[in-house]
Write a protein that holds these residues in place. Sequence first.
Motif, short mmCIF file in Angstrom:
data_model
loop_
_atom_site.label_atom_id
_atom_site.label_comp_id
_atom_site.label_asym_id
_atom_site.label_seq_id
_atom_site.Cartn_x
_atom_site.Cartn_y
_atom_site.Cartn_z
N GLU A 13 7.02 -4.40 4.00
CA GLU A 13 5.62 -4.59 3.62
C GLU A 13 5.36 -6.04 3.26
OE1 GLU A 13 3.64 -1.36 1.23
OE2 GLU A 13 5.74 -0.99 0.82
N ILE A 14 4.20 -6.51 3.68
CA ILE A 14 3.81 -7.88 3.34
C ILE A 14 3.30 -7.91 1.92
CG2 ILE A 14 2.24 -9.76 3.93
CD1 ILE A 14 2.14 -8.67 6.77
N PRO A 15 3.82 -8.81 1.07
CA PRO A 15 3.28 -8.91 -0.29
C PRO A 15 1.78 -9.18 -0.24
CG PRO A 15 5.31 -10.17 -0.09
CD PRO A 15 4.94 -9.72 1.29
N VAL B 183 10.41 3.74 -0.44
CA VAL B 183 9.79 3.05 0.69
C VAL B 183 10.78 2.10 1.35
CG1 VAL B 183 8.03 1.36 1.33
CG2 VAL B 183 7.43 3.28 -0.14
N THR B 184 11.56 1.38 0.54
CA THR B 184 12.55 0.46 1.09
C THR B 184 13.62 1.21 1.88
OG1 THR B 184 12.21 -1.07 -0.77
CG2 THR B 184 14.23 -1.33 0.51
N GLU C 274 0.82 -1.21 0.00
CA GLU C 274 0.00 0.00 0.00
C GLU C 274 0.85 1.26 0.00
OE1 GLU C 274 -2.64 -0.33 3.31
OE2 GLU C 274 -4.12 -1.52 2.19
N ALA C 275 1.94 1.25 0.77
CA ALA C 275 2.80 2.43 0.83
C ALA C 275 3.42 2.73 -0.53
CB ALA C 275 3.89 2.23 1.88
N VAL C 276 3.85 1.69 -1.22
CA VAL C 276 4.41 1.88 -2.56
C VAL C 276 3.35 2.42 -3.50
CG1 VAL C 276 5.38 0.67 -4.57
CG2 VAL C 276 6.19 0.11 -2.27
N GLY C 277 2.15 1.86 -3.44
CA GLY C 277 1.09 2.31 -4.32
C GLY C 277 0.71 3.76 -4.09
#
Length: 487
Positions: free
Chosen positions: A468-470, A456-457, A149-152
């Motif tokens: 983040e969980i896939p 994010v990473t 979600e954070a990446v999106g």
Amino acid sequence: MTLTSLRPPKPGTPATAPASNRPYPDVSPMNRPRRPILLMIAALCILAFCLRIGAVLWLHSWLKPDAMEHRSIALSIYDGRGFAFADWDFYGPSSFQSPPYPLLLAGLFEVFGRDTPQAFFAAMVINSLAGAVTVALTYLLARALRGGEAVGLLAATAVAIWPTQVYACTVAQAVVLITAGVTAIMALFYISIRTGRLAPWIGFSLIGTLAALTEPAFLPAMALTGLIILLCKQLPWAVRVRNAAVLLGAALLVLGPWTLRNHKVHGAWVPVKSSFWVNTWKGNNDYASGTDRIALTPAQQDKLRGQLLSPTDEEVRDKKADGVHAYAILTDEQRKRLAGKSELEREAVFKEITTAWISAHCAQYASLCWQRLGKTIWIDWDNPKSYSVVYIAGRAVLLSTAAIGLLLALRRRWSLGFPALVYCSTLLLYTLTITAARFAIPFEPVMLCLSALTIVTAWQSVTGTREEIPAREENNARMTGRSRAGA
């Protein structure tokens, strides 16, 4: 790099099967995002629309819409002369441009007045709406690629404010609509494969073929997809054949009428455009820079670098500070051969000139191919608009962070096969024929997804927060009640 790593459901599998036994977990990014996420995406879409309209108002873009051949063809349609274009002292039925955008402009002329600023402003409002939709599609794409979600959200935010994405809405051209279409098909491809549903694939097929009709450079990718889907072992044969048939049907429905019309008016089969060889010639001649522009002289480049800013947008749109374009270097003999000829007759002349030149200048052609590759990936250094601090800095940040993000995505087994197919096939075509700065814009959303992964990473590494969980693991955990929120 795989198109998908999930297997389809086996016939008869109960919908309530435990997650550990479900052969086909629900990993669609459409599976009801949390309400706060939806509100944030809606806010980003509104922000994107306001920024784009603000840019249009700031630049007074409707006064200099830079509509290229779209405007002339739209005027011909509005005046009742059909899809026609005048060039080289010849006026007649045309396929120099593909139909969607001229038809859109002609409709706006009908509503807001023939060739009026109001009509062009309406076109830019439509661009701004498409740009806002692209923000939501980018979130969808990031999740479909297996980002969290954070990446999106970060990728969607970047698209909302990215300078080239905002500026693209200030011209009456199809690039913003193409960007929305390309982003949509990348997301819909994975949603349709992973869910096995027909509706997403129909959306993929219709939007993809419409994007190919608008920009024929995407035709190879769509054609290859029709073959690849038949080889997709993750799907049952029946689904593979069904999807291939739907894609073929969409191509016949969307592209078929235009191709038949071209055969009727030209007497030859022209799938979309009749401008392949003229554009290839523009990128490959004695004075070519790989684009429609002649290479800037060292003195011109030094002057622009010294300014660190391009000439004003109004000057470039007015062609006062624009570079010299390819037609200016045609010889008198070549002009005589082209004058008064129909489009397909001119295409034959340009094919003869271009193939002869490439055969006689293989080394120079290879050099131009490398230049085109560099100009598509980096910047078009022969375009005065490229000499801008904001543009150069933006491209540098995008390329560097996306390159790191690509390595991270490969390590995390993101789904990158289909984006790679679309990007590489079109990039190859641009490299071999002709390129332009606007050709890179449709691929910025997927690149910004990779950039978001990098950021994010890095943030998680600095703050020590968990990775983040896939999506597939998180959904499986929810189904089994083994929430990983505290992991």
